[in-house]
Design an enzyme around this catalytic site. Structure first.
Site, PDB file in Angstrom:
ATOM      1  CG  HIS A  29     -13.450 -50.971 -16.998  1.00 33.79           C
ATOM      2  ND1 HIS A  29     -13.798 -49.668 -16.709  1.00 33.79           N
ATOM      3  CD2 HIS A  29     -14.021 -51.733 -16.019  1.00 33.79           C
ATOM      4  CE1 HIS A  29     -14.533 -49.637 -15.617  1.00 33.79           C
ATOM      5  NE2 HIS A  29     -14.692 -50.887 -15.183  1.00 33.79           N
ATOM      6  CD  GLU A  30     -13.965 -55.679 -15.815  1.00 34.98           C
ATOM      7  OE1 GLU A  30     -13.593 -55.994 -14.666  1.00 34.98           O
ATOM      8  OE2 GLU A  30     -14.984 -54.997 -16.022  1.00 34.98           O
ATOM      9  CG  HIS A  33     -11.630 -52.893 -11.931  1.00 33.99           C
ATOM     10  ND1 HIS A  33     -11.775 -51.738 -11.186  1.00 33.99           N
ATOM     11  CD2 HIS A  33     -12.699 -52.914 -12.784  1.00 33.99           C
ATOM     12  CE1 HIS A  33     -12.861 -51.087 -11.571  1.00 33.99           C
ATOM     13  NE2 HIS A  33     -13.432 -51.773 -12.553  1.00 33.99           N
TER      14      HIS A  33
END
Length: 252
Positions: A29-30, A33
């Site tokens: 997820h990170e 980004h």
């Protein structure tokens, strides 16, 4: 089974079962980004070592422990300088959605693997007394990966600060509405989110008064239908049997 969970070996085993899905899901997820920000011209995350698949770069200790022991947690937010994004508006939207896009990819891969296993007639021993088998552990981890990624996608799209959803809504609003929206978010967003998460828990744990949990209702209304939509009939039976088999060891 509650006694089993309280025992150290069982608790450690339970942590082991969900640690890989949790670490993988938060890290991707990170990473999503950070990688998207770099693609749109912002190197802030890269300079801070966040464009990496190393979990240690992304994990917040308290947030990870919360996700291991209860259905709520977080990772370290990826630092982004919107002024470096070109085009800025599209960049903000893509960067905000890149995290849940990675969770969606992980969700689809996990569902695909469970469906393949179901076609191959893989089975998890339905007897809870039998020991763990490597194939059973794999099916459970894939099942748990599906659950956690549907939850991360749905939860992060809630339009409240600091979740990803509020960035997307802000960028879609007309210019003259954005300042008021952000003032409200910065003042009340985090408070509203904490109230939604903590108030039902405090009501039950401290006051011994059961209370409707809107976040739980929301997630339950999303998770099972999504899983059913992604799994064939035989694959759903495999999913359920794996979850039932490892119920005594699950921490939440």
């Amino acid at each position: 089974s509650s006694n089993k969970v309280c025992m150290n070996p069982s608790m450690l085993y339970g942590i082991g079962l969900i640690a890989i899905p949790v670490l993988l899901s938060l890290t991707l997820h990170e990473y999503g980004h950070a990688r998207a920000a770099m693609a749109f011209g912002d190197n802030t995350a890269r300079l801070m070592g966040r464009v990496t698949l190393n979990p240690l770069a992304h994990l917040d200790l308290i947030g990870t422990l919360c996700l291991l022991f209860g259905p709520f947690g977080w990772a370290k937010p990826v630092p982004i300088n919107p002024n470096n994004l070109h085009p800025r508006r599209l960049g903000q939207i893509v960067v905000s959605l890149a995290g849940v896009a990675m969770n969606l990819l992980l969700l689809l891969i996990s569902a695909g693997l469970i469906n393949i296993m179901a076609v191959l007639r893989v089975e998890v021993d339905p007897d809870p007394q039998s020991g763990a088998s490597p194939i059973g552990i794999i099916v459970f981890m894939l099942s748990f990966t599906m659950i956690i990624n549907v939850a991360l996608i749905a939860f992060n799209l809630i339009p409240l600060f600091p979740l990803d959803g509020h960035h997307v809504v802000r960028e879609l609003l007309p210019w003259h509405k954005r300042q008021g929206f952000m003032e409200f978010q910065l003042r009340y967003g985090r408070v509203l989110l904490l109230v939604l998460i903590l108030l039902p828990w405090l009501s039950e744990a401290v006051l011994k008064m059961p209370m409707i949990n809107p976040i739980r209702l929301f997630l339950n209304g999303v998770i099972r239908p999504c899983i059913s939509a992604l799994l064939g009939t035989r694959a759903e039976v495999l999913f359920d049997s794996a979850f039932e088999h490892y119920r005594p060891y699950r921490l939440w």
